[in-house]
Write a protein that holds these residues in place. Structure first.
Motif, PDB file in Angstrom:
ATOM      1  N   GLY A  44       0.781  -1.231   0.000  1.00  0.00           N
ATOM      2  CA  GLY A  44       0.000   0.000   0.000  1.00  0.00           C
ATOM      3  C   GLY A  44       0.812   1.281   0.000  1.00  0.00           C
ATOM      4  O   GLY A  44       1.913   1.336   0.553  1.00  0.00           O
ATOM      5  N   GLU A  45       0.240   2.325  -0.586  1.00  0.00           N
ATOM      6  CA  GLU A  45       0.886   3.632  -0.647  1.00  0.00           C
ATOM      7  C   GLU A  45      -0.069   4.764  -0.268  1.00  0.00           C
ATOM      8  O   GLU A  45       0.362   5.909  -0.136  1.00  0.00           O
ATOM      9  N   MET A 109      -0.515  10.060  -0.688  1.00  0.00           N
ATOM     10  CA  MET A 109       0.190   8.967  -1.361  1.00  0.00           C
ATOM     11  C   MET A 109       1.688   9.085  -1.083  1.00  0.00           C
ATOM     12  O   MET A 109       2.279  10.150  -1.262  1.00  0.00           O
ATOM     13  N   ILE A 110       2.279   7.974  -0.632  1.00  0.00           N
ATOM     14  CA  ILE A 110       3.712   7.955  -0.342  1.00  0.00           C
ATOM     15  C   ILE A 110       4.275   6.610  -0.789  1.00  0.00           C
ATOM     16  O   ILE A 110       3.647   5.566  -0.542  1.00  0.00           O
ATOM     17  N   HIS A 112       5.835   3.161  -0.691  1.00  0.00           N
ATOM     18  CA  HIS A 112       5.824   2.285   0.477  1.00  0.00           C
ATOM     19  C   HIS A 112       7.201   2.188   1.139  1.00  0.00           C
ATOM     20  O   HIS A 112       7.315   2.281   2.373  1.00  0.00           O
ATOM     21  N   GLU A 113       8.231   2.000   0.333  1.00  0.00           N
ATOM     22  CA  GLU A 113       9.566   1.867   0.898  1.00  0.00           C
ATOM     23  C   GLU A 113      10.044   3.162   1.536  1.00  0.00           C
ATOM     24  O   GLU A 113      10.829   3.136   2.499  1.00  0.00           O
ATOM     25  N   LYS A 114       9.575   4.296   1.027  1.00  0.00           N
ATOM     26  CA  LYS A 114       9.922   5.575   1.636  1.00  0.00           C
ATOM     27  C   LYS A 114       9.325   5.679   3.028  1.00  0.00           C
ATOM     28  O   LYS A 114       9.995   6.121   3.977  1.00  0.00           O
ATOM     29  N   LEU A 115       8.061   5.275   3.167  1.00  0.00           N
ATOM     30  CA  LEU A 115       7.412   5.306   4.480  1.00  0.00           C
ATOM     31  C   LEU A 115       8.132   4.369   5.448  1.00  0.00           C
ATOM     32  O   LEU A 115       8.392   4.740   6.603  1.00  0.00           O
ATOM     33  N   LYS A 116       8.461   3.159   5.005  1.00  0.00           N
ATOM     34  CA  LYS A 116       9.200   2.231   5.855  1.00  0.00           C
ATOM     35  C   LYS A 116      10.525   2.832   6.296  1.00  0.00           C
ATOM     36  O   LYS A 116      10.910   2.737   7.474  1.00  0.00           O
ATOM     37  N   GLY A 117      11.214   3.474   5.368  1.00  0.00           N
ATOM     38  CA  GLY A 117      12.505   4.069   5.687  1.00  0.00           C
ATOM     39  C   GLY A 117      12.396   5.175   6.717  1.00  0.00           C
ATOM     40  O   GLY A 117      13.237   5.290   7.620  1.00  0.00           O
ATOM     41  N   LEU A 118      11.354   6.002   6.601  1.00  0.00           N
ATOM     42  CA  LEU A 118      11.157   7.081   7.568  1.00  0.00           C
ATOM     43  C   LEU A 118      10.906   6.527   8.964  1.00  0.00           C
ATOM     44  O   LEU A 118      11.463   7.021   9.955  1.00  0.00           O
ATOM     45  N   LEU A 119      10.049   5.504   9.064  1.00  0.00           N
ATOM     46  CA  LEU A 119       9.735   4.918  10.366  1.00  0.00           C
ATOM     47  C   LEU A 119      10.964   4.228  10.963  1.00  0.00           C
ATOM     48  O   LEU A 119      11.229   4.345  12.168  1.00  0.00           O
ATOM     49  N   GLY A 309      -8.203   0.674  -0.586  1.00  0.00           N
ATOM     50  CA  GLY A 309      -6.956   1.234  -0.072  1.00  0.00           C
ATOM     51  C   GLY A 309      -6.835   1.182   1.436  1.00  0.00           C
ATOM     52  O   GLY A 309      -6.379   2.140   2.062  1.00  0.00           O
ATOM     53  N   GLU A 310      -7.219   0.047   2.045  1.00  0.00           N
ATOM     54  CA  GLU A 310      -7.270  -0.028   3.499  1.00  0.00           C
ATOM     55  C   GLU A 310      -6.210  -0.924   4.135  1.00  0.00           C
ATOM     56  O   GLU A 310      -5.943  -0.812   5.327  1.00  0.00           O
ATOM     57  N   GLY A 311      -5.611  -1.829   3.389  1.00  0.00           N
ATOM     58  CA  GLY A 311      -4.740  -2.841   3.991  1.00  0.00           C
ATOM     59  C   GLY A 311      -3.608  -2.264   4.818  1.00  0.00           C
ATOM     60  O   GLY A 311      -3.429  -2.615   5.985  1.00  0.00           O
ATOM     61  N   MET A 312      -2.800  -1.383   4.237  1.00  0.00           N
ATOM     62  CA  MET A 312      -1.687  -0.796   4.964  1.00  0.00           C
ATOM     63  C   MET A 312      -2.184   0.036   6.140  1.00  0.00           C
ATOM     64  O   MET A 312      -1.592   0.021   7.227  1.00  0.00           O
ATOM     65  N   ASN A 313      -3.281   0.741   5.953  1.00  0.00           N
ATOM     66  CA  ASN A 313      -3.815   1.582   7.020  1.00  0.00           C
ATOM     67  C   ASN A 313      -4.285   0.753   8.204  1.00  0.00           C
ATOM     68  O   ASN A 313      -4.111   1.143   9.363  1.00  0.00           O
ATOM     69  N   MET A 314      -4.880  -0.391   7.931  1.00  0.00           N
ATOM     70  CA  MET A 314      -5.308  -1.261   9.026  1.00  0.00           C
ATOM     71  C   MET A 314      -4.114  -1.754   9.829  1.00  0.00           C
ATOM     72  O   MET A 314      -4.174  -1.856  11.061  1.00  0.00           O
ATOM     73  N   ALA A 315      -2.998  -2.044   9.162  1.00  0.00           N
ATOM     74  CA  ALA A 315      -1.789  -2.472   9.860  1.00  0.00           C
ATOM     75  C   ALA A 315      -1.231  -1.336  10.720  1.00  0.00           C
ATOM     76  O   ALA A 315      -0.811  -1.558  11.868  1.00  0.00           O
ATOM     77  N   ILE A 316      -1.205  -0.133  10.167  1.00  0.00           N
ATOM     78  CA  ILE A 316      -0.724   1.035  10.921  1.00  0.00           C
ATOM     79  C   ILE A 316      -1.577   1.251  12.166  1.00  0.00           C
ATOM     80  O   ILE A 316      -1.064   1.458  13.281  1.00  0.00           O
ATOM     81  N   GLN A 317      -2.882   1.185  11.984  1.00  0.00           N
ATOM     82  CA  GLN A 317      -3.786   1.437  13.109  1.00  0.00           C
ATOM     83  C   GLN A 317      -3.742   0.315  14.138  1.00  0.00           C
ATOM     84  O   GLN A 317      -3.859   0.561  15.342  1.00  0.00           O
ATOM     85  N   ASP A 318      -3.542  -0.934  13.685  1.00  0.00           N
ATOM     86  CA  ASP A 318      -3.294  -2.036  14.619  1.00  0.00           C
ATOM     87  C   ASP A 318      -2.068  -1.725  15.475  1.00  0.00           C
ATOM     88  O   ASP A 318      -2.086  -1.865  16.707  1.00  0.00           O
ATOM     89  N   GLY A 319      -0.985  -1.344  14.802  1.00  0.00           N
ATOM     90  CA  GLY A 319       0.267  -1.071  15.509  1.00  0.00           C
ATOM     91  C   GLY A 319       0.149   0.074  16.487  1.00  0.00           C
ATOM     92  O   GLY A 319       0.697   0.023  17.599  1.00  0.00           O
TER      93      GLY A 319
END
Length: 445
Positions: A44-45, A109-110, A112-119, A309-319
């Protein structure tokens, strides 16, 4: 033997969101990630408003905003295909984020690898954060069957096997989850009668807003990214991928250039089918997210159709939710594993709702028939022209709240369009936005 407070198996966006929350609270956390380079599977992005609110609480939203592209409106077009193959717009419907009552009334929109890198970069600034990569979870070497608790795990790291102990273990390693398997959890899987092709390519500078186009038999989506790039999505039938590859790349270019002529010449920068990813959507629901001192988040717990467009967001919100709970448990010195069920209590109902919403979005584009498109167009008209239906839909997909559907919606759907004052709509939105108590009910205990 190495001891940690929390061990997270999987260093994707969901796992890193959780890890960052814990590291900020000085909780000793280990993240185990097996991939040492970006994978080829699309992830997701699109960040929904709730995820942006979560990142704001964590103090990282400014960097995310600086590296992402804003989407305040998603423009949807229903097209009619003429006999000569040309297209004309049959219906245009805008879906507005900016009408949401939120500190972030938009999506972004971002890459995916950029978001992972920032975190990851942010998490590494904390001494309580440890990152093993590449490392592979092998199994649990000590399990207390009586209490359903996992006491020790074996990890392969730096050419050797290591045993680690932890108070809590979290599986964040995707839908093929070893953690879920160790918990002996199973779920229900739904398969679909379509697939997607997706790729990122350069876009014209003037192409700045998200667009979705559909005829009775085709669907494409285009979502701008920073640096004059765009993420493209094309719906295909199973079997089309092989046929298209055999016929040549022009079979991928042509639909986009037909729907959006200004993209002519830009798609030709895609020179190999290796650049284009095939997505096979599924829906997977797990009944329990927690067992003893172990929990699962993201796709390990719930895999959803990507249409909404919910999959990545659900993971973020779970975390974010699980991270807040574990932080509270350590702060209050209340580390009994049964408190993990509060994470499941908050997140499972929300995840099930989002899963169903994503499923319905997928079903809207399932059958390639003119009558089916007519039904979809009718639904989209009602969604736009009745402000309650529109704002309810946008609030629900944003993740910032849940405005329940009810019998009145049937009357709204089939009845006449009715005007509502902005003040009244805002009031109804506020009533259905998740409060701090909704997100973190344990803090009131």
């Amino acid at each position: 033997m190495t001891d940690f407070d929390v061990v997270i198996i999987g260093g994707g966006v969901g796992g890193l969101t959780l890890a960052l929350k814990l590291a900020q609270a000085n909780i000793h956390v280990l993240v185990i990630e097996k991939a040492n380079q970006p994978g080829k599977i699309y992830k997701g992005e699109l960040l929904q408003p709730k995820s942006l609110e979560n990142f704001s609480e964590m103090g990282v939203v400014e960097e995310i905003v600086a590296n992402s592209w804003p989407l305040s409106t998603i423009h949807t077009y229903e097209m009619k295909e003429r006999k000569d193959g040309s297209l004309r717009t049959e219906l245009y419907i805008p879906l507005h984020y900016h009408r949401l009552y939120s500190s972030f009334p938009l999506a972004r929109m971002i890459p995916h690898e950029k978001l992972k890198g920032l975190l990851l970069s942010k998490a590494k600034t904390y001494h309580s954060f440890t990152y093993w990569n590449p490392a592979t979870f092998q199994d649990f070497s000590k399990v207390n069957e009586q209490n359903n608790e996992f006491n020790e795990a074996t990890i392969y790291y730096k050419s050797g096997y290591r045993r680690i102990t932890s108070s809590f273990f979290v599986g964040a390693e995707g839908r093929v989850s070893l953690m879920r398997k160790a918990m002996k959890e199973h779920g229900v899987t739904t398969h679909y009668n379509h697939q997607f092709l997706t790729v990122t390519f350069q876009r014209p500078e003037v192409f700045k807003e998200a667009r979705m186009y559909a005829t009775h038999r085709e669907f494409i989506g285009l979502f701008p990214l920073p640096d004059n790039k765009v993420r493209s999505v094309m719906l295909i039938k199973p079997g089309d991928y092989k046929r298209m590859k055999d016929e040549g790349l022009h079979t991928f270019y042509e639909p986009f250039e037909r729907f959006v002529p200004e993209l002519t010449g830009y798609l030709e920068s895609i020179t190999s089918w290796k650049d284009i990813q095939l997505m096979i959507p599924i829906r997977h629901k797990t009944q329990q997210y927690v067992k003893g001192n172990a929990a699962i988040i993201g796709d390990a717990a719930h895999t959803v159709h990507p249409m909404a467009g919910e999959g990545m967001n659900m993971a973020i919100q779970d975390g974010a939710i699980l991270g807040e709970l574990l932080t509270w448990m350590y702060k209050e010195r209340t580390r009994q594993p049964q408190y993990l069920k509060l994470y499941e209590k908050v997140r499972k109902k929300r995840a099930d709702r989002m899963s169903h919403l994503s499923h319905l979005s997928a079903m809207a584009y399932t059958w390639p028939a003119r009558w089916y498109q007519q039904g979809r167009m009718f639904a989209l008209k009602r969604l736009e022209r009745h402000p309650v239906l529109h704002d309810k839909h946008m609030l629900n997909i944003s993740g910032i709240g849940w405005w329940p559907y009810n019998g009145l919606d049937i009357l709204r759907f089939f009845g006449l369009a009715k005007a509502y004052s902005l003040k009244r709509l805002k009031k109804k939105q506020r009533e259905n936005i998740y409060s701090s108590h909704d997100d973190y009910p344990w803090k009131a205990k």
